[in-house]
Design an enzyme around this catalytic site. Structure first.
Site, short mmCIF file in Angstrom:
data_model
loop_
_atom_site.label_atom_id
_atom_site.label_comp_id
_atom_site.label_asym_id
_atom_site.label_seq_id
_atom_site.Cartn_x
_atom_site.Cartn_y
_atom_site.Cartn_z
CD GLU A 12 15.71 35.15 42.04
OE1 GLU A 12 16.41 34.14 42.19
OE2 GLU A 12 16.00 36.25 42.57
CD GLU A 193 21.48 37.32 46.14
OE1 GLU A 193 22.25 37.32 45.17
OE2 GLU A 193 20.74 36.34 46.41
CG ASP A 216 21.40 24.73 42.07
OD1 ASP A 216 22.17 24.53 43.03
OD2 ASP A 216 21.07 25.87 41.69
#
Length: 252
Positions: A12, A193, A216
């Site tokens: 990321e 997070e 997903d």
């Protein structure tokens, strides 16, 4: 103004780090913090690690040690709103911690805060949502090859705003997803997070925003979908949105 940017995993953060003009690399709490210019804006970039504690540590360091004036967390998430698809982007207007349950208190309630859900900064979040929409409209097809878009059904991704729920769990159960939708208003996605970063920023009085691309459906297919999508497509979405945001600000 110093912008602090956090991501949870290497895939990321990689594109942002590649584009950054790094002036200094600092070590703190086992993490590397990159100072420099990103798309024309003074930035500190770091890999937080996975989970709420890791994210809270990294966010605290950004604010206390590196003097970030605002914090943006970006990465992937599992979809919770059944109307959303892989590739859709969620910008949080609120976050909450779905694994907090104190006996005698309302579900998800964090002591010392006015309620279970914590608001993100509305101005920064709106700007980030606009930047994300511009990325999808103007840049996505240049970054992600047509065969990859076809594989993941990325025909017309959208940007939505709503609640992002965080917990130290990788949600891969339809039953758990149903329970979360039942108990959380306007829930868009789940991750591990964002709400921890939100709590830290709220307690320090620092504006923050959270952006996630859905990798997903937070159900039984989650593990299969996540690995492939994160590797081939997800990193372009969030880095593209951040690029659009910072470049627009640098020009203004």
């Amino acid at each position: 103004m110093i912008t602090g940017i956090l991501c949870a995993i290497e895939g990321e953060i990689a594109l942002l780090r590649e584009d950054m003009e790094i002036s200094q690399i600092c070590q703190a709490a086992g993490r590397e913090f990159y100072r420099g210019s990103l798309y024309g804006r003074e930035t500190v970039l770091a890999l937080s690690g996975i989970g709420k504690v890791s994210a809270a540590v990294a966010a605290t360091l950004l604010i206390e040690r590196f003097h970030a004036d605002r914090v943006i967390f970006c990465g992937t998430a599992g979809g919770a709103d059944l109307r959303l698809k892989v590739g859709d982007l969620v910008v949080a207007d609120h976050t909450l911690q779905h694994d907090v349950d104190l006996i005698g208190e309302p579900l998800f309630y964090i002591p010392g805060h006015p309620g279970a859900a914590l608001a993100t900064d509305p101005v920064l979040s709106a700007r980030l949502a606009r930047a994300a929409a511009e990325y999808l409209e103007e840049d996505m097809k240049q970054d992600i090859p047509a065969p990859v878009r076809e594989t993941f059904g990325l025909t017309a991704p959208q940007v939505v705003m709503g609640t992002i729920a965080s917990g130290d769990q990788f949600i891969s159960s339809s039953e758990k997803g149903d329970w979360l939708r039942e108990h959380i208003d306007n829930l868009k996605c789940v991750e591990m997070e964002g709400a921890a970063v939100g709590q830290v920023c709220c307690e320090f009085g620092v504006p923050h925003a959270i952006i996630r691309v859905l990798s997903d459906g937070a159900d039984e297919s989650a593990q299969v979908d996540f690995d492939a999508f994160a590797d081939q497509a997800a990193r372009y979405f969030t880095s593209g949105a951040v690029r659009r945001l910072l470049m627009r600000e640098a020009r203004s």
